[in-house]
Design a protein around this motif. Structure first.
Motif, mmCIF file in Angstrom:
data_model
loop_
_atom_site.group_PDB
_atom_site.id
_atom_site.type_symbol
_atom_site.label_atom_id
_atom_site.label_comp_id
_atom_site.label_asym_id
_atom_site.label_seq_id
_atom_site.Cartn_x
_atom_site.Cartn_y
_atom_site.Cartn_z
ATOM 1 N N THR A 1 45.765 94.115 130.519
ATOM 2 C CA THR A 1 46.819 94.333 131.507
ATOM 3 C C THR A 1 48.161 94.197 130.799
ATOM 4 N N PRO A 2 49.263 94.464 131.488
ATOM 5 C CA PRO A 2 50.566 94.236 130.848
ATOM 6 C C PRO A 2 50.785 92.796 130.394
ATOM 7 N N ASN A 3 50.016 91.860 130.952
ATOM 8 C CA ASN A 3 50.209 90.442 130.616
ATOM 9 C C ASN A 3 49.109 89.837 129.747
ATOM 10 N N ILE A 4 47.910 90.410 129.758
ATOM 11 C CA ILE A 4 46.766 89.778 129.109
ATOM 12 C C ILE A 4 46.242 90.660 127.966
ATOM 13 N N ARG A 5 46.064 90.044 126.803
ATOM 14 C CA ARG A 5 45.443 90.724 125.664
ATOM 15 C C ARG A 5 44.702 89.696 124.821
ATOM 16 N N VAL A 6 43.757 90.183 124.031
ATOM 17 C CA VAL A 6 42.996 89.332 123.124
ATOM 18 C C VAL A 6 42.891 90.040 121.776
ATOM 19 N N ASP A 7 42.663 89.277 120.718
ATOM 20 C CA ASP A 7 42.367 89.898 119.433
ATOM 21 C C ASP A 7 41.519 88.975 118.572
ATOM 22 N N VAL A 8 40.946 89.573 117.547
ATOM 23 C CA VAL A 8 40.189 88.847 116.530
ATOM 24 C C VAL A 8 40.919 89.057 115.215
ATOM 25 N N MET B 1 39.633 83.973 113.663
ATOM 26 C CA MET B 1 40.028 83.398 114.947
ATOM 27 C C MET B 1 39.939 84.418 116.081
ATOM 28 N N PHE B 2 39.440 83.947 117.229
ATOM 29 C CA PHE B 2 39.526 84.717 118.469
ATOM 30 C C PHE B 2 40.702 84.167 119.266
ATOM 31 N N ASN B 3 41.655 85.043 119.612
ATOM 32 C CA ASN B 3 42.895 84.627 120.256
ATOM 33 C C ASN B 3 43.077 85.312 121.603
ATOM 34 N N ALA B 4 43.655 84.592 122.547
ATOM 35 C CA ALA B 4 44.022 85.143 123.851
ATOM 36 C C ALA B 4 45.506 84.889 124.083
ATOM 37 N N TYR B 5 46.208 85.889 124.637
ATOM 38 C CA TYR B 5 47.655 85.821 124.808
ATOM 39 C C TYR B 5 48.050 86.119 126.250
ATOM 40 N N TYR B 6 49.155 85.514 126.639
ATOM 41 C CA TYR B 6 49.822 85.892 127.882
ATOM 42 C C TYR B 6 51.205 86.427 127.526
ATOM 43 N N ASP B 7 51.449 87.705 127.850
ATOM 44 C CA ASP B 7 52.744 88.340 127.612
ATOM 45 C C ASP B 7 53.584 88.256 128.878
ATOM 46 N N PRO C 1 58.358 88.186 125.312
ATOM 47 C CA PRO C 1 57.924 86.851 124.870
ATOM 48 C C PRO C 1 56.443 86.649 125.186
ATOM 49 N N TYR C 2 55.782 85.824 124.383
ATOM 50 C CA TYR C 2 54.359 85.571 124.633
ATOM 51 C C TYR C 2 53.978 84.159 124.195
ATOM 52 N N VAL C 3 52.868 83.695 124.738
ATOM 53 C CA VAL C 3 52.223 82.453 124.296
ATOM 54 C C VAL C 3 50.750 82.765 124.092
ATOM 55 N N GLY C 4 50.083 81.956 123.259
ATOM 56 C CA GLY C 4 48.674 82.225 123.006
ATOM 57 C C GLY C 4 47.935 81.003 122.517
ATOM 58 N N VAL C 5 46.604 81.112 122.559
ATOM 59 C CA VAL C 5 45.734 80.052 122.073
ATOM 60 C C VAL C 5 44.560 80.710 121.373
ATOM 61 N N GLY C 6 44.053 80.057 120.315
ATOM 62 C CA GLY C 6 42.939 80.636 119.583
ATOM 63 C C GLY C 6 41.984 79.580 119.061
ATOM 64 N N ALA C 7 40.764 80.018 118.757
ATOM 65 C CA ALA C 7 39.752 79.137 118.180
ATOM 66 C C ALA C 7 38.832 79.967 117.300
ATOM 67 N N GLY C 8 38.225 79.305 116.300
ATOM 68 C CA GLY C 8 37.337 80.045 115.422
ATOM 69 C C GLY C 8 36.825 79.215 114.273
ATOM 70 N N LEU C 9 36.535 79.906 113.170
ATOM 71 C CA LEU C 9 35.923 79.309 111.988
ATOM 72 C C LEU C 9 36.922 79.266 110.840
ATOM 73 N N SER C 10 37.030 78.108 110.209
ATOM 74 C CA SER C 10 37.908 77.911 109.056
ATOM 75 C C SER C 10 37.056 77.565 107.838
ATOM 76 N N THR C 11 37.202 78.342 106.767
ATOM 77 C CA THR C 11 36.492 78.079 105.517
ATOM 78 C C THR C 11 37.506 77.647 104.465
ATOM 79 N N THR C 12 37.370 76.420 103.979
ATOM 80 C CA THR C 12 38.328 75.854 103.032
ATOM 81 C C THR C 12 37.622 75.488 101.735
ATOM 82 N N LYS C 13 38.191 75.934 100.617
ATOM 83 C CA LYS C 13 37.649 75.645 99.291
ATOM 84 C C LYS C 13 38.711 74.920 98.476
ATOM 85 N N VAL C 14 38.364 73.769 97.936
ATOM 86 C CA VAL C 14 39.261 72.983 97.094
ATOM 87 C C VAL C 14 38.743 73.041 95.659
#
Length: 224
Positions: A66-73, A106-112, A126-139
């Motif tokens: 919608t004009p206000n709702i979108r998601v992305d990966v 990350m899978f993210n959801a936004y409100y525009d 303007p927009y706000v968003g929240v996301g969650a997913g998998l983080s792979t860290t190598k030291v």
């Protein structure tokens, strides 16, 4: 103060870039439902003293409902963090520098919010968003000299072994998008991300630190 003097130009530059965007006509189709792709460049600053900063690259695909709702990966790459430590971790150890690489999916959801005009610049969302997913860290592993007698004469080299882990990650986002046309857009945004933990270990001690980061990113995208 040193870190601030190095990072301030990187934070200010995207703002100056977007302030130079010419007047743009608001397009009715810019917020219609559809698939979009986007890529971005940014700067990631650790919130922990043991870890410094890294450039940031991002690429992904999304869908606007919608004009206000979108998601992305999105796939994000950060490959220039440095873990700094040594002294106080193992008595007599010299300082160590070990490179940290991070990839996050990350899978993210936004409100525009409603599109608005700001002076000569039109098509601002303007927009706000929240996301969650998998983080792979190598030291990376590191080797440091340990002064056994604290006389800088007798000692040995000791290995620190870096971790490589897959961990849960989450992030919060806010920013402003600019519609160049019904298909082309750009945005500048801030995000706070918790990417898990990083660690270095040895037989006598180690370093464990959270990888919590503050990030500024400028991205461009195309909506089909």
């Amino acid at each position: 103060m040193g870190r601030m003097s190095r990072t301030l130009p990187a934070l200010v530059a995207p703002v100056l870039l977007m302030s130079a965007v010419p007047a743009m006509a608001q397009q009715s189709g810019a917020t219609d439902p559809g698939i979009y792709i986007r890529g971005g460049l940014g700067y990631s600053i650790s919130g922990e003293d043991e870890i410094d900063y890294s450039p940031l690259w991002s690429l992904g695909v999304g869908y606007r409902f919608t004009p206000n709702i979108r998601v992305d990966v999105m796939a994000d790459w950060r490959d220039r963090y440095i873990v700094e430590g040594g002294r106080g971790v193992v008595p007599g150890a010299a300082d160590l520098d070990s490179q940290v690489e991070n990839q996050a999916y990350m899978f993210n959801a936004y409100y525009d919010f409603a599109t608005m005009n700001l002076g000569p610049v039109a098509g601002v969302r303007p927009y706000v968003g929240v996301g969650a997913g998998l983080s792979t860290t190598k030291v990376d592993d590191a080797t440091v000299f340990v002064d056994i007698d604290n006389d800088n004469l007798e000692g040995e080299f000791r290995d620190f072994f870096g971790d490589e882990d897959d961990q849960f990650a989450w992030q919060l986002m806010a920013g402003v998008a600019f519609d160049f046309s019904t298909n082309m857009f750009a945005d500048i945004g801030y995000r706070y991300a918790d990417l898990g933990e990083v660690g270095l270990s040895s037989t006598q001690g180690g370093i464990d630190s959270d990888l919590n980061v503050h990030e500024i990113m400028v991205s461009v995208g195309y909506k089909f």
